[in-house]
Design a protein around this motif. Structure first.
Motif, PDB file in Angstrom:
ATOM      1  N   THR B 127       0.832  -1.202   0.000  1.00 25.87           N
ATOM      2  CA  THR B 127       0.000   0.000   0.000  1.00 25.87           C
ATOM      3  C   THR B 127       0.868   1.253   0.000  1.00 25.87           C
ATOM      4  O   THR B 127       0.592   2.211  -0.723  1.00 25.87           O
ATOM      5  CB  THR B 127      -0.929   0.008   1.233  1.00 25.87           C
ATOM      6  OG1 THR B 127      -1.572  -1.256   1.311  1.00 25.87           O
ATOM      7  CG2 THR B 127      -1.969   1.096   1.134  1.00 25.87           C
ATOM      8  N   ILE B 273     -15.220   2.220   1.172  1.00 25.25           N
ATOM      9  CA  ILE B 273     -14.123   1.262   1.249  1.00 25.25           C
ATOM     10  C   ILE B 273     -14.165   0.209   0.149  1.00 25.25           C
ATOM     11  O   ILE B 273     -13.163  -0.101  -0.445  1.00 25.25           O
ATOM     12  CB  ILE B 273     -14.177   0.541   2.603  1.00 25.25           C
ATOM     13  CG1 ILE B 273     -14.188   1.571   3.717  1.00 25.25           C
ATOM     14  CG2 ILE B 273     -13.043  -0.428   2.759  1.00 25.25           C
ATOM     15  CD1 ILE B 273     -15.031   1.160   4.884  1.00 25.25           C
ATOM     16  N   ILE B 276     -12.951   1.408  -3.163  1.00 21.20           N
ATOM     17  CA  ILE B 276     -11.493   1.624  -3.148  1.00 21.20           C
ATOM     18  C   ILE B 276     -10.802   0.273  -3.297  1.00 21.20           C
ATOM     19  O   ILE B 276      -9.890   0.116  -4.089  1.00 21.20           O
ATOM     20  CB  ILE B 276     -11.009   2.252  -1.824  1.00 21.20           C
ATOM     21  CG1 ILE B 276     -11.551   3.654  -1.680  1.00 21.20           C
ATOM     22  CG2 ILE B 276      -9.482   2.288  -1.780  1.00 21.20           C
ATOM     23  CD1 ILE B 276     -11.066   4.357  -0.439  1.00 21.20           C
ATOM     24  N   ALA B 277     -11.288  -0.667  -2.520  1.00 20.27           N
ATOM     25  CA  ALA B 277     -10.670  -1.988  -2.549  1.00 20.27           C
ATOM     26  C   ALA B 277     -10.687  -2.544  -3.959  1.00 20.27           C
ATOM     27  O   ALA B 277      -9.665  -3.007  -4.462  1.00 20.27           O
ATOM     28  CB  ALA B 277     -11.415  -2.918  -1.611  1.00 20.27           C
ATOM     29  N   THR B 280      -8.218  -0.328  -6.255  1.00 13.93           N
ATOM     30  CA  THR B 280      -6.783  -0.460  -5.994  1.00 13.93           C
ATOM     31  C   THR B 280      -6.308  -1.897  -6.173  1.00 13.93           C
ATOM     32  O   THR B 280      -5.197  -2.132  -6.611  1.00 13.93           O
ATOM     33  CB  THR B 280      -6.406   0.033  -4.583  1.00 13.93           C
ATOM     34  OG1 THR B 280      -7.316  -0.549  -3.667  1.00 13.93           O
ATOM     35  CG2 THR B 280      -6.439   1.512  -4.483  1.00 13.93           C
ATOM     36  N   VAL B 284      -3.168  -1.457  -8.700  1.00 13.53           N
ATOM     37  CA  VAL B 284      -1.783  -1.488  -8.220  1.00 13.53           C
ATOM     38  C   VAL B 284      -0.939  -2.590  -8.869  1.00 13.53           C
ATOM     39  O   VAL B 284       0.093  -2.289  -9.462  1.00 13.53           O
ATOM     40  CB  VAL B 284      -1.731  -1.563  -6.675  1.00 13.53           C
ATOM     41  CG1 VAL B 284      -0.303  -1.683  -6.191  1.00 13.53           C
ATOM     42  CG2 VAL B 284      -2.383  -0.331  -6.077  1.00 13.53           C
ATOM     43  N   SER B 432      -3.563   7.592  -2.604  1.00 11.03           N
ATOM     44  CA  SER B 432      -2.767   7.544  -1.383  1.00 11.03           C
ATOM     45  C   SER B 432      -2.673   8.918  -0.736  1.00 11.03           C
ATOM     46  O   SER B 432      -2.837   9.057   0.466  1.00 11.03           O
ATOM     47  CB  SER B 432      -1.355   7.053  -1.685  1.00 11.03           C
ATOM     48  OG  SER B 432      -1.424   5.750  -2.167  1.00 11.03           O
ATOM     49  N   TYR B 435      -5.555  10.155   1.160  1.00 13.82           N
ATOM     50  CA  TYR B 435      -5.622   9.611   2.511  1.00 13.82           C
ATOM     51  C   TYR B 435      -4.644  10.332   3.440  1.00 13.82           C
ATOM     52  O   TYR B 435      -4.994  10.689   4.573  1.00 13.82           O
ATOM     53  CB  TYR B 435      -5.337   8.107   2.493  1.00 13.82           C
ATOM     54  CG  TYR B 435      -5.495   7.491   3.858  1.00 13.82           C
ATOM     55  CD1 TYR B 435      -6.755   7.209   4.365  1.00 13.82           C
ATOM     56  CD2 TYR B 435      -4.393   7.229   4.656  1.00 13.82           C
ATOM     57  CE1 TYR B 435      -6.913   6.682   5.637  1.00 13.82           C
ATOM     58  CE2 TYR B 435      -4.535   6.693   5.923  1.00 13.82           C
ATOM     59  CZ  TYR B 435      -5.789   6.416   6.406  1.00 13.82           C
ATOM     60  OH  TYR B 435      -5.944   5.902   7.658  1.00 13.82           O
ATOM     61  N   LYS B 456     -12.571  15.630   1.256  1.00  8.02           N
ATOM     62  CA  LYS B 456     -12.620  14.797   0.049  1.00  8.02           C
ATOM     63  C   LYS B 456     -13.177  15.583  -1.146  1.00  8.02           C
ATOM     64  O   LYS B 456     -12.700  15.432  -2.278  1.00  8.02           O
ATOM     65  CB  LYS B 456     -13.468  13.552   0.305  1.00  8.02           C
ATOM     66  CG  LYS B 456     -12.768  12.531   1.205  1.00  8.02           C
ATOM     67  CD  LYS B 456     -13.687  11.403   1.568  1.00  8.02           C
ATOM     68  CE  LYS B 456     -12.970  10.382   2.455  1.00  8.02           C
ATOM     69  NZ  LYS B 456     -13.867   9.317   2.922  1.00  8.02           N
TER      70      LYS B 456
END
Lengths: 143, 522
Positions: B127, B273, B276-277, B280, B284, B432, B435, B456
């Motif tokens: 991460t 969440i 995002i999960a 990413t 990634v 990132s 956050y 945000k």
């Protein structure tokens, strides 16, 4: 020492049928019933920043939810006079159940057939396929 | 009011276009583009005029440069490299001593199976890497080599190796002083170790001041370098691969790109969440495989010239031939771009590494030292090798265009893949930094859904601003904010170095005595 029957239990109807069959056999043979609930988790999956921050909280919630699923069932079989134990573990369900069966010297593993529709499960095999391939004790798949 | 009207003018074409037939569309599009360009120029000028005096002052302080051998050397880069060198010496070359152990930790050799279900070392590292690996690895290396010659690569690698010690120090502290919020979430990073760690050493006031200073800079950096700069540069690369500023149909439509990008970012960061999960999780690894895989193919195709390439790198690092500023120029460029790329000493990654579940804070410090290694020593070197192998260095290009030309020299379609990689790198860096900025925001203003959403939304608005405007001074200002984070952070690290040393010494003592040992089954 009595025999141990391992049941892969996740609260679904199929796992309930597997547990019932194992419980019936345990009652007649005097075996111990061990319910295992595995929360699928990989240390190598990718998490976002927010998931990192919330992971500990989620884990606590997952454990509470899992306990709420498995404890009443264990209590039900206990009330029927069957010695019943249970545990919640993290990881790959097939590997964990096979490992518990092997380390506890269990006689048999019982799992329910889920009839997965997911393409990956059909191609690569789901939990039952994994257990059939890696378990060191007999595996009973309950339809 | 004037700003509001200009903003409406920017959005008007979105609603107006569908009302016309196809024949009129081209004419309308051309007129729209003219209006947009004119409006953008006006807004650019207004914002620039308003912010230039402050921006110039901040930038001149943060990026204050001294002439060294005919090249400007920003003192902040010296600040980072000197700190990295001091940490390297103070911790007895921890980056080399503990490198193998770091790999064992990431592999899970020392993870307690009973702790399963928490954030693993691998997850924290992956991460943090998604935030660090970004444009610096593509465009930054292009700049370093174009200005400093192949020799800049050598210094970049050296700075990366030294930076590993800075990462180790800040991430150990990140875990040691993290906060567990009442709702069970974990929050960590320099804000916490500066305030709590310095308070322990009887410097509570200074710690609080540093923490607030860091948080303010972190918000500025998140909106600028972690957002506007990323949006701006990824749009530039899209324009480049579609024909450049004169030909590309996208030229002048930065605002539209910005709106689309902002919507995607909004869906991810405001959407929650799960979204995002999902994003990413896919972005990634795909991003990493795409870029590193491509570079690796080119390197393997030219493997016969690897000796020659390294002779260029090492020779260029010490001989003053053919590049601006000679060997010193190469050194400055290498150090500078490495610092931009791996963020060691900035404090940002400590926020991501803090969430790992471990009884020993130094384990995460040890794992985090792999980050500058992967980012700078491995990925930046691969980019550099591709540029050197393909001979793109003599073309007069720089930055992302140079990297793009180098990849294109081997396979003509690679600039398009590179544009996609740049987009994905920029996207994950933005997530990132959203956050990091959020954590700094909540540190200053307190926790709460509404407060979080305000940040945000501001973050998403800045995506549009960054993509649509040139805004040189604004981007310079916000970019300098990232480096300003290093000022309080590194002073804090110096003051807390003994704490880290105690932690790491007792950890290795436990390993030596067998109190901590490899787990069975791994």
């Amino acid at each position: 020492m009595s025999d141990i029957y391992i049941v892969g239990f996740d609260g679904t109807e199929a796992s309930g049928r597997a547990a019932d069959l194992a419980a019936g056999l345990a009652k007649t043979s005097g075996a111990t019933l061990h319910l295992v609930l595995v929360l699928e988790w990989s240390p190598y999956s990718f998490l976002s920043q927010e998931e990192l921050a919330e992971r500990h909280k989620r884990r606590e919630e997952e454990l509470v939810r899992a306990a709420a699923v498995v404890e009443p069932v264990a209590a039900k079989y206990g009330a029927m006079g069957i010695t019943t134990t249970h545990e919640v573990r993290y990881g790959h369900a097939g590997e964990i159940i096979a490992e518990i069966a092997s380390s506890s010297g269990a006689k048999q593993i019982f799992v329910g057939r889920q009839g997965s529709r997911k393409l990956t499960d059909r191609l690569l095999g789901g939990l039952t396929m994994a257990l059939v391939q890696i378990a060191t004790v007999p595996v009973t798949v309950v339809p | 009011m004037r700003k509001l009207l200009l903003a409406l003018a920017l959005l008007l074409p979105l609603f107006a276009l569908p009302a016309f037939g196809q024949d009129d569309a081209a004419e309308v599009a051309a007129e729209t583009q003219e209006v947009v360009e004119e409006t953008t120029r006006t807004v650019d000028m207004m914002v620039n005029d308003a912010i230039s005096p402050i921006s110039n002052a901040v930038v001149s302080v943060i990026f204050y440069s001294v002439p060294v051998a005919g090249t400007d050397f920003p003192l902040i880069v010296g600040w980072l490299v000197v700190a990295a060198t001091i940490f390297t010496l103070y911790f007895g070359f921890i980056q080399f001593r503990a490198f193998g152990h770091a790999i064992e930790l990431v592999r899970g050799d020392y993870s307690d199976p009973n702790d399963a279900g928490e954030v693993s070392h691998f997850q924290a590292l992956a991460t943090a890497l998604s935030g660090t690996v970004g444009l610096g690895n593509i465009a930054g290396v292009g700049v370093a080599i174009a200005v400093g010659g192949p020799g800049a690569t050598f210094w970049m690698i050296l700075a990366g190796l030294l930076g590993m010690a800075s990462k180790f120090t800040e991430c150990t502290l990140g875990v040691k002083y993290r906060n567990e919020l009442p709702d069970g979430r974990v929050s960590g990073g320099p804000m916490y170790y500066l305030s709590k760690g310095l308070a322990e050493r009887g410097m509570a006031g200074l710690g609080k001041f540093f923490a607030v200073f860091f948080a303010i800079c972190c918000i500025g950096g998140a909106l600028g370098g972690g957002n506007m700069f990323q949006a701006n540069q990824s749009f530039q690369q899209l324009v480049n691969v579609t024909g450049g500023n004169d030909v590309s149909p996208l030229a002048g439509f930065g605002w539209l790109f910005g709106i689309v990008m902002a919507l995607v970012v909004a869906v991810v960061i405001i959407g929650g969440i799960k979204s995002i999960a999902r994003v990413t999780e896919k972005v990634v690894p795909f991003m990493g495989i795409l870029y590193v895989g491509t570079a690796l193919i080119i390197i393997l195709m030219n493997i016969g010239s690897i000796g020659w390439a390294f002779s260029q790198i090492i020779g260029g690092a010490f001989s003053p031939e053919g590049v601006a500023g000679g060997a010193i120029g190469a050194l400055i460029q290498g150090f500078r771009r490495a610092a931009f790329s791996n963020e060691a000493g900035i404090g940002s990654a400590a926020i991501a590494h803090s969430a790992v579940r471990t009884k020993e804070p130094s384990t995460e410090g040890i794992v985090s030292l792999l980050e500058p290694f992967i980012d700078t020593v491995v990925i930046c070197t691969m980019t550099a090798l591709v540029i050197i192998f393909t001979g793109a260095l003599g073309t007069g290009l720089t930055g992302v265009e140079l990297t793009s030309a180098a990849f294109g020299a081997q396979f003509s379609f690679f600039p398009y893949l590179l544009a996609l990689a740049v987009l994905l790198f920029a996207f994950s860096t933005m997530l990132s930094w959203s956050y990091y900025g959020l954590k700094a925001w909540t540190y200053l203003f307190g926790e709460g859904k509404t407060k979080e959403n305000v940040f945000k939304i501001i973050f998403c608005v800045f995506v549009v601003i960054g993509a649509s405007m040139s805004l040189g001074p604004v981007i310079d200002f916000s970019d300098s904010m990232i480096f300003a984070m290093a000022l309080p952070n590194i002073i804090g690290l110096y003051l807390l170095m003994p704490v880290v040393r105690r932690e790491v010494n007792q950890y290795f003592a436990k390993i030596k005595s067998g109190e901590i040992r490899k787990m069975k089954g791994h």
